[in-house]
Design an enzyme around this catalytic site. Structure first.
Site, PDB file in Angstrom:
ATOM      1  N   LYS A 127      25.836 -47.958  32.124  1.00  0.00           N
ATOM      2  CA  LYS A 127      27.068 -47.356  31.648  1.00  0.00           C
ATOM      3  C   LYS A 127      27.468 -47.972  30.316  1.00  0.00           C
ATOM      4  CE  LYS A 127      31.711 -46.187  33.311  1.00  0.00           C
ATOM      5  NZ  LYS A 127      32.652 -46.345  34.441  1.00  0.00           N
ATOM      6  N   ARG A 175      23.884 -48.462  39.786  1.00  0.00           N
ATOM      7  CA  ARG A 175      24.594 -47.189  39.806  1.00  0.00           C
ATOM      8  C   ARG A 175      23.591 -46.094  40.137  1.00  0.00           C
ATOM      9  NH1 ARG A 175      26.581 -49.858  35.105  1.00  0.00           N
ATOM     10  NH2 ARG A 175      28.829 -50.332  35.232  1.00  0.00           N
TER      11      ARG A 175
END
Length: 294
Positions: free
Chosen positions: A159, A134
């Site tokens: 995350k 990410r």
């Protein structure tokens, strides 16, 4: 006024274990509400809140994704900080858009990476694509995260604060080493360089995401790319390319850090290789003579 509600929001979000990115997005949602009415959140009525949501949806035409952040941030603040027990807060909901992400071919991905000029941005985007990271995971890569003995990266700022290991290709390790030798920061792989690039060795923070986005945008413009590509497109492409190469979807789920397999299953809709094989099998089965090729 701003300092008061801002601090309250950040404290509540941190106590709830929200990531830094979520803290920023949720607090920004409250700030936009405050700016809209020019008064502190505790002075805003339920009717005003309803009007605000309708304005963003019907007048400003915010997308479902943007509305979802707006609703979630404001809802969290009004329930957990202001202790409001309003029906509106239970009612609001933004449907998720069922859109398939854009993916690049392997050739397109490497064409983009090989066209990026600056060593910093080129190394960063290469790591994002080849390791399926990410945006913020790539930015916050640290020297200690690189395990060259086992050829893997330890992602421990993912995350949902979920740790994972991802395979580290030999080519990517070489790219990261070459770039690190340019700044030799003891902590960060991608440190903030500052003006003239002189702050790199002693930087206490990673580089800003706007630098990478700007570099990618300029590269796409130079290549006259028609697809709508973002940094996250490289992660989608990574997953799709692994699937097309035959990597087990459970492994891909693990490498991407998805909690649910359903999040990974979307890439089944993006791969062309599986469809082509299926078409061949169907064509052979349904050729009409009642016999197979054996």
């Amino acid at each position: 006024m701003r300092q008061d509600y801002y601090q309250q929001s950040m404290i509540a979000l941190q106590l709830a274990g929200m990531s830094k990115r979520t803290q920023q997005c949720y607090t920004r949602a409250v700030r936009m509400l405050v700016d809209f009415y020019s008064k502190s959140p505790d002075k805003i009525t339920e009717h005003e809140l309803q009007d605000y949501f309708l304005h963003r949806k019907n007048i400003d035409k915010w997308s479902a994704a943007t509305l979802r952040i707006c609703y979630s941030g404001i809802k969290f603040y009004f329930i957990n900080v202001l202790k409001r027990d309003w029906h509106t807060l239970e009612l609001i909901h933004a449907k998720r858009e069922q859109r398939l992400p854009v993916v690049l071919s392997v050739n397109e991905a490497w064409t983009i990476l090989n066209t990026v000029r600056t060593p910093q941005n080129k190394a960063y985007l290469t790591a994002v694509y080849t390791c399926g990271l990410r945006l913020h995971e790539g930015l916050h890569l640290q020297v200690a995260d690189i395990d060259s003995q086992r050829m893997r990266i330890h992602v421990h700022r993912g995350k949902g604060a979920k740790d994972r290991y991802v395979p580290l290709p030999k080519h990517t390790l070489a790219v990261l080493r070459d770039y690190w030798r340019l700044h030799r920061n003891n902590t960060w792989i991608f440190p903030r360089l500052g003006r003239g690039g002189k702050e790199g060795p002693g930087a206490k923070k990673p580089m800003n995401y706007t630098s990478v986005q700007g570099a990618l945008g300029r590269t796409l413009k130079q290549l006259k790319f028609k697809k709508k590509v973002s940094v996250h497109t490289l992660r989608h492409s990574y997953a799709t390319h692994l699937l097309e190469a035959g990597v087990n979807i459970r492994r891909i789920q693990q490498y991407l850090g998805h909690r649910s397999l359903s999040s990974t299953m979307v890439y089944l809709h993006l791969t062309t290789q599986g469809h082509q094989r299926a078409y061949g099998i169907i064509d052979n089965l349904m050729k009409g003579d009642g016999h197979d090729d054996d």
